[in-house]
Design a protein around this motif. Sequence first.
Motif, PDB file in Angstrom:
ATOM      1  N   HIS A 149       6.956  -7.809  -0.334  1.00 39.99           N
ATOM      2  CA  HIS A 149       7.711  -6.939   0.882  1.00 39.99           C
ATOM      3  C   HIS A 149       7.073  -6.033   1.458  1.00 39.99           C
ATOM      4  CE1 HIS A 149      10.894  -9.250  -1.061  1.00 39.99           C
ATOM      5  NE2 HIS A 149      11.741  -9.144  -0.133  1.00 39.99           N
ATOM      6  N   GLY A 150       5.547  -6.061   1.490  1.00 38.16           N
ATOM      7  CA  GLY A 150       4.859  -5.253   2.565  1.00 38.16           C
ATOM      8  C   GLY A 150       4.286  -4.009   1.693  1.00 38.16           C
TER       9      GLY A 150
ATOM     10  N   SER B 165       1.427  -2.112   0.324  1.00 41.87           N
ATOM     11  CA  SER B 165      -0.119  -2.437   0.184  1.00 41.87           C
ATOM     12  C   SER B 165      -0.928  -1.347  -0.282  1.00 41.87           C
ATOM     13  CB  SER B 165      -0.475  -2.302   1.874  1.00 41.87           C
ATOM     14  OG  SER B 165      -0.110  -1.226   2.525  1.00 41.87           O
TER      15      SER B 165
END
Length: 183
Positions: free
Chosen positions: A93-94, A96
Amino acid sequence: MAPNAMRLPDWAQVGDKRRAHIERVTALLDRWAHEMHLASNDAAAWHDVGLWHDALRDAPEPELRALTASGPFSDAPPDVLHGPAAATYLERHGESRTGVILAVRYHTVGNPAWDRTGRALFMADFLEPGRRFQQADRAFLAAQLPRDFDGVFRQVVRMRLEWTLREGKALFPESVGLWNSVR
Ligand SMILES: [Fe+2]
C-alpha cells in the motif's frame, strides 16, 4: 491528523486488549521521541511503527500465511507472522520507508540491520507498562532510555533472548545476529 493521534489503521484486526497494548507502546515511543528531541520525521516513524506493528496481531492465520507465503517467514510459527504480514501489507500500500518496514517485519524476532526506529520499537514493545513481569526493572529501563539508548537496547535484547530460551522457543538467525551485534 495531529502527530500524536492514537488512530489505528483501518486495516487493523485487533481485540480490545491488543489495542490497549498498541496504544501504550505508541505512547512510550512518543514520550521517548519527545525527550530525545527527535526530528519530526523520525518521531513520525517511531509513532507509525508503534501503531502498525501489531495491527494484524489478531488476524486469522490463513490471512497471515497468505501475506508471508514468499520470503523468510514462509515456514515460521504462527506467533511471529503478524509482523511480516503487516510489513508486506504496508509495502503493497505504498509505504517506502525502509526503516519502518524493517522495524515492523522483524519486531518479534529482532534484526541486527535495524536503524533506531527498529530498535526503539523492539524496546517499547517489551518495556511498555502494561506487561506484568519485572515491572520495576522495566520502568527503570524505560526512564533510562533517552540518556542511554544503546545500553538499554543491549539490556532488552539480553532479556528478550533469555525469555525465548527459557520458553524453549526457536531462535531465528536474525535473533542470533542481533545478540552478536550488541553483546
Ligand atoms: Fe507489540
